[in-house]
Design an enzyme around this catalytic site. Structure first.
Site, PDB file in Angstrom:
ATOM      1  CE1 TYR A 142    -118.599  57.595  82.806  1.00 27.49           C
ATOM      2  CE2 TYR A 142    -118.662  59.342  81.166  1.00 27.49           C
ATOM      3  CZ  TYR A 142    -118.014  58.278  81.749  1.00 27.49           C
ATOM      4  OH  TYR A 142    -116.791  57.893  81.268  1.00 27.49           O
ATOM      5  CE  LYS A 180    -116.685  44.829  92.321  1.00 32.26           C
ATOM      6  NZ  LYS A 180    -115.589  43.865  92.136  1.00 32.26           N
ATOM      7  CG  ASP A 234    -113.585  42.174  89.739  1.00 34.27           C
ATOM      8  OD1 ASP A 234    -114.634  41.723  89.231  1.00 34.27           O
ATOM      9  OD2 ASP A 234    -113.299  42.033  90.943  1.00 34.27           O
ATOM     10  CG  ASP A 293    -114.767  55.653  79.807  1.00 33.58           C
ATOM     11  OD1 ASP A 293    -114.440  55.971  78.640  1.00 33.58           O
ATOM     12  OD2 ASP A 293    -114.222  56.126  80.822  1.00 33.58           O
ATOM     13  CG  ASP A 338    -109.914  53.914  76.550  1.00 26.25           C
ATOM     14  OD1 ASP A 338    -110.730  54.096  75.631  1.00 26.25           O
ATOM     15  OD2 ASP A 338    -109.304  54.843  77.116  1.00 26.25           O
TER      16      ASP A 338
HETATM   17  C1  IPM Z   1    -115.067  58.308  75.829  1.00 27.52           C
HETATM   18  C2  IPM Z   1    -114.402  59.422  76.599  1.00 27.52           C
HETATM   19  C3  IPM Z   1    -115.449  60.325  77.238  1.00 27.52           C
HETATM   20  C4  IPM Z   1    -116.222  59.473  78.228  1.00 27.52           C
HETATM   21  C5  IPM Z   1    -114.907  61.613  77.880  1.00 27.52           C
HETATM   22  C6  IPM Z   1    -114.127  62.457  76.891  1.00 27.52           C
HETATM   23  C7  IPM Z   1    -115.999  62.438  78.508  1.00 27.52           C
HETATM   24  O1  IPM Z   1    -113.507  58.898  77.522  1.00 27.52           O
HETATM   25  O2  IPM Z   1    -115.913  58.603  74.975  1.00 27.52           O
HETATM   26  O3  IPM Z   1    -114.742  57.143  76.067  1.00 27.52           O
HETATM   27  O4  IPM Z   1    -115.793  59.276  79.372  1.00 27.52           O
HETATM   28  O5  IPM Z   1    -117.291  58.988  77.862  1.00 27.52           O
HETATM   29 MG    MG Z   2    -113.175  56.778  77.326  1.00 26.35          MG
END
Ligand code: IPM
Ligand code: MG
Length: 355
Positions: A136, A187, A219, A243, A247
């Site tokens: 990042y 990884k 993975d 990240d 999700d």
């Molecule tokens: C998160 C989001 C952010 C990230 C984006 C909006 C920059 O996906 O907070 O998970 O990748 O960190």
């Molecule tokens: Mg995210």
């Protein structure tokens, strides 16, 4: 208590408004809220995703309540105008390197999970995402023209030992307060940076003999998370893998609209945001789920102000609203009542007033 409110874009504005109402209900006059611009809204109004005024506000306040940033087209165009950069700059400049993303399944939402009930019943795991390093922020980065006249893209995955050590300590300490199991994700079979990650986490682990440490390649971690998520207690992951994994974990809890987060560093200052995005497709329709934002407000009270009682009261209020059968569209199930964003906020506030 000085709280900066940065609603950002899309549904960020709608869900943050409900989180603020909830905080006002429990804190009364104890808290002062100041709004700032960030993301697309800030690019539009001030020409950059993190205006100086917003940065100053964030520095001055004890805690930051954040909504969401971004929208369609963010993947193209100059990097310095990307809405997400506002958030990334705040995280890094304020040294908020530890991002807690608790994936907790409210029993009422078991039917809304992406997995079968028998696999997710009682799910309660903590994803700890490193937030200040990795690909990042690594340099060099950019798109340039190569010797052949064609463009090339470069990003750099980079971690220093101290950066890995501090998040590892956070991970072990978090595990100590829970079921004493830490899974570190990397990884290391392919990437040197991740080899250093694994070695460093293992070395730090020697100071925590009471915590069971396991390493998984990302993975495999993803597969295990979807196969049998209850095996995990705390997962510590580098920025990018965290990240992605968070999700996925959100879907196990019924919806991405249910995952709150806290980003903290050495001090008590923190940034609190729902893990979901700005969802421009449903913006302005009053159908977004505000619960992740409301649960982030509970994390704000717990992490930045040590107000454990009030935090738990908010979590109980959310639970009681779910138990009463109220749902937003993303977690709707047969026999439940569909509420809009504000009505869901009303229901939580009413539950708090009864508490
Ligand atoms: C998160 C989001 C952010 C990230 C984006 C909006 C920059 O996906 O907070 O998970 O990748 O960190
Ligand atoms: Mg995210």
């Amino acid at each position: 208590m000085q709280i900066a409110v940065l609603p950002g874009d899309g549904i960020g504005k709608e869900v943050t408004a409900q989180a603020v109402r909830v905080l006002q209900t429990v804190l009364g006059k104890d808290a002062e809220f100041t709004e700032g611009l960030i993301g697309r809204a800030a690019v539009k109004a001030a020409g950059k995703p993190l205006p100086d005024e917003t940065f100053e506000l964030a520095k001055r306040c004890d805690a930051i309540l954040f909504g969401a940033v971004g929208g369609p087209g963010d993947e193209s165009g100059p990097r310095n105008l990307r809405p997400g950069l506002g958030l990334l700059t705040l995280r890094r400049e304020l040294k908020l390197y530890a991002n807690f993303r608790p994936a907790f399944l409210f029993p009422e939402l078991i039917g809304a999970s992406s997995l079968k009930p028998e696999l997710v019943e009682g799910l309660d795991l903590m994803i700890l995402r490193e937030l200040n390093g990795d690909i990042y922020y690594g340099e060099p980065r950019g798109i340039s023209v190569g010797a052949d006249g064609r463009r090339q893209g470069v990003n750099t995955m980079r971690y220093s030992e101290p950066e890995i050590e501090r998040i590892a300590h956070t991970g072990f300490k978090a595990a100590r307060k829970r079921k004493k199991k830490l899974c570190s994700v990397d990884k290391a079979n392919v990437l040197e940076t991740m080899q250093l990650w694994r070695e460093t986490v293992a070395t730090v682990g020697k100071q925590y003999p009471d915590v069971e440490l396991r390493h998984l390649f990302v993975d495999a971690a993803c597969m295990e998370l979807l196969r049998s998520p209850r095996q995990f207690d705390v997962i510590v992951a580098p920025n990018m893998f965290g990240d992605i994994l968070s999700d996925a974990a959100a879907m196990l809890t019924g919806s991405i609209g249910m995952l709150p987060s806290a980003s903290v560093g050495e001090g008590s200052k923190g940034l609190y945001e729902p893990v979901h995005g700005s969802a421009p497709d449903i913006e302005g329709r009053n159908i977004a789920n505000p619960l992740a934002a409301i649960l982030s407000a509970a994390m704000l009270l717990r992490f930045s102000f040590s107000r454990e009682n009030e935090a738990a009261t908010i979590e109980r209020a959310v639970r009681s609203v779910l138990a009463a059968g109220y749902r937003t569209a993303d977690i709707l199930q047969p026999g439940t009542k569909n509420l809009g964003t504000t009505a869901m906020g009303d229901a939580v506030v009413a539950a708090l007033q009864r508490a």
